[in-house]
Design an enzyme around this catalytic site. Structure first.
Site, short mmCIF file in Angstrom:
data_model
loop_
_atom_site.label_atom_id
_atom_site.label_comp_id
_atom_site.label_asym_id
_atom_site.label_seq_id
_atom_site.Cartn_x
_atom_site.Cartn_y
_atom_site.Cartn_z
N SER A 283 0.80 -1.22 0.00
CA SER A 283 0.00 0.00 0.00
C SER A 283 0.83 1.27 0.00
O SER A 283 0.38 2.30 -0.50
CB SER A 283 -0.95 -0.01 1.20
N HIS B 238 -5.11 -3.40 -2.76
CA HIS B 238 -4.67 -2.44 -3.80
C HIS B 238 -4.47 -3.10 -5.15
O HIS B 238 -4.00 -2.45 -6.08
CB HIS B 238 -3.39 -1.74 -3.36
N LYS C 160 -11.74 0.22 -2.19
CA LYS C 160 -10.76 0.94 -3.02
C LYS C 160 -11.24 0.97 -4.48
O LYS C 160 -12.13 1.73 -4.79
CB LYS C 160 -9.38 0.35 -2.79
N1 PMP Z 1 -5.21 -4.10 3.60
C1 PMP Z 1 -4.54 -3.13 2.97
C2 PMP Z 1 -3.28 -3.49 2.25
C3 PMP Z 1 -5.00 -1.81 3.00
O1 PMP Z 1 -4.32 -0.84 2.41
C4 PMP Z 1 -6.20 -1.54 3.70
C5 PMP Z 1 -6.80 -0.12 3.73
N2 PMP Z 1 -5.93 0.90 3.95
C6 PMP Z 1 -6.86 -2.57 4.34
C7 PMP Z 1 -6.34 -3.84 4.27
C8 PMP Z 1 -8.10 -2.33 5.13
O2 PMP Z 1 -9.20 -2.24 4.28
P1 PMP Z 1 -10.48 -1.35 4.67
O3 PMP Z 1 -10.10 0.07 4.44
O4 PMP Z 1 -11.53 -1.84 3.75
O5 PMP Z 1 -10.79 -1.62 6.08
#
Ligand code: PMP
Length: 387
Positions: free
Chosen positions: A172, A200, A231
């Site tokens: 991310s 992502h 996302k």
């Molecule tokens: N895994 C990754 C790699 C993320 O970037 C994120 C969100 N920033 C999440 C899980 C969590 O997902 P959510 O925002 O739907 O709770």
């Protein structure tokens, strides 16, 4: 201020002094500012078709589900979403959670426990880290994408108990892709399962946008295909696609599934429409990747240091936290919103501007962003070899 508040304030003050204080922003509501850091990679969160699908679902089912899945909150919509995700991910079954964070927490902590071993990439998302902690399994962190280190750690791990290798598909904060072909090889050699967090990568990688496993042609060799609806899919919620027994187990034992109100109808309506568009309309994904390649080439040409990658996440490394914050402020003064990412989200000394492209950015907007980077770089003496 009482003692309780005073102790909180002292910590906040120290955080401010280190340049690590976090503020909430509403940049995307300011029409003079172009956002270059959203995870709404395909622009589907504002897409008319997706919005209409959400409205139709609300009109048919209401705004809230009113209960958890195992009590009164199970709608045929939830089941349709799960079977759609399973088919997309080429898995027998899927389970949805209220967020990606809760999907990771619930899945890892439920499937793994004392006596088991988890191998986790050093740059995995916080929700994976917390899931590992909650599981009480032994968690062994391997150096970021370092397959030699992973193999060494697999070799010297306890022979007993279940083993799980867990990795972000696309990281991310760095935007690089996990070396999944090597990970599945190692997993098979050492008898481990593989879990990929495609938050992502879904909507971005693969022929039908199914993510990292599809991109590498490895869907059948990844046991737990986790992702989020928040996302590219433009809604919210998280999921895990896996075999039927695994999903059945999670439905029965994952506390973040059992004890949470189920996803609301509007969110599911939006997600179903968005997944259909992602699967059948690859041109959006192509536009996204073209935009990312164009911006990446432009920034590199100006001498900025970028983490190597080929995804819509561009990590422009600045260094010290204060400098990255100043850089971000300069960008914003020029109408570009791309926040500084600082420790503890990224390692000390590698504070960066996280730039993300979307399929709905125009070339004019990207050129304007490149000009803002050039000007900010010049002013702060960062990167910028050629202007
Ligand atoms: N895994 C990754 C790699 C993320 O970037 C994120 C969100 N920033 C999440 C899980 C969590 O997902 P959510 O925002 O739907 O709770």
């Amino acid at each position: 201020m009482d003692l309780f508040e005073a102790s909180l304030s002292a910590r906040l003050m120290a955080t401010k002094e280190k340049g690590l204080y976090r503020r909430l922003r509403t940049a995307h509501e300011n029409e003079e500012i172009q956002v270059f850091s959203s995870n709404n990679y395909l622009g589907l969160a504002q897409d008319e078709r997706v919005k209409r699908a959400a409205i139709r679902a609300i009109e048919a089912y209401g705004t809230g589900s009113g209960g958890s899945r195992l009590t009164t909150g199970n709608l045929s919509l939830h089941e349709r979403l799960e079977s759609t995700i399973a088919a997309w991910k080429q898995k027998a079954s899927a389970i949805v959670f209220s967020s990606g964070f809760l999907a990771n927490l619930g899945t890892i902590s439920t499937l793994m426990g004392p006596g088991d071993t988890i191998f986790s990439d050093a740059l995995n998302h916080a929700s994976i880290i917390d899931g590992c902690r909650m599981s009480k399994a032994q968690t062994i962190v391997y150096r970021h994408t370092d397959m030699r280190d992973l193999e060494e750690k697999l070799r010297s791990a306890p022979a007993t108990g279940k083993k799980l290798i867990v990795t972000d598909g696309v990281f991310s904060m760095d935007g690089n892709i996990a070396p999944l072909p090597q990970i599945v090889e190692l997993a098979e050699t050492y008898g481990a399962w593989v879990m990929v967090d495609d938050a992502h990568a879904a909507g971005v990688l693969g022929k039908t946008g199914a993510g990292t496993a599809e991109y590498f042609g490895l869907s059948g060799r990844v046991h737990l295909a986790m992702g989020t609806l928040s996302k590219s899919i433009g809604a919210e919620g998280g999921y895990v696609a896996a075999s039927e027994p695994v999903v059945e187990y999670l439905r029965n034992y994952a506390r973040t599934f059992i004890f949470q109100t189920s996803l609301s109808p509007g969110v599911i309506g939006a997600a179903l429409e968005a997944i259909e568009m992602i699967r059948t309309e690859p041109e959006r994904r192509q536009r996204l990747l073209d935009n990312a390649a164009y911006m990446r080439a432009g920034l590199k040409e100006m001498g900025f240091t970028l983490v190597e990658g080929s995804t819509p996440i561009l990590a422009v490394v600045i260094g010290a936290a204060e400098r990255a914050v100043a850089f971000s402020r300069h960008l914003e003064e020029r109408g570009v919103f791309a926040p500084a990412i600082r420790p503890p989200t990224v390692p000390e000394g590698s504070s960066r501007i996280r730039v993300t492209l979307t399929a709905v950015h125009t070339r004019t907007q990207i050129d304007r962003a490149l000009a803002a980077f050039a000007a900010a770089g010049k002013e702060l003496g960062v990167g910028a070899l050629k202007f």
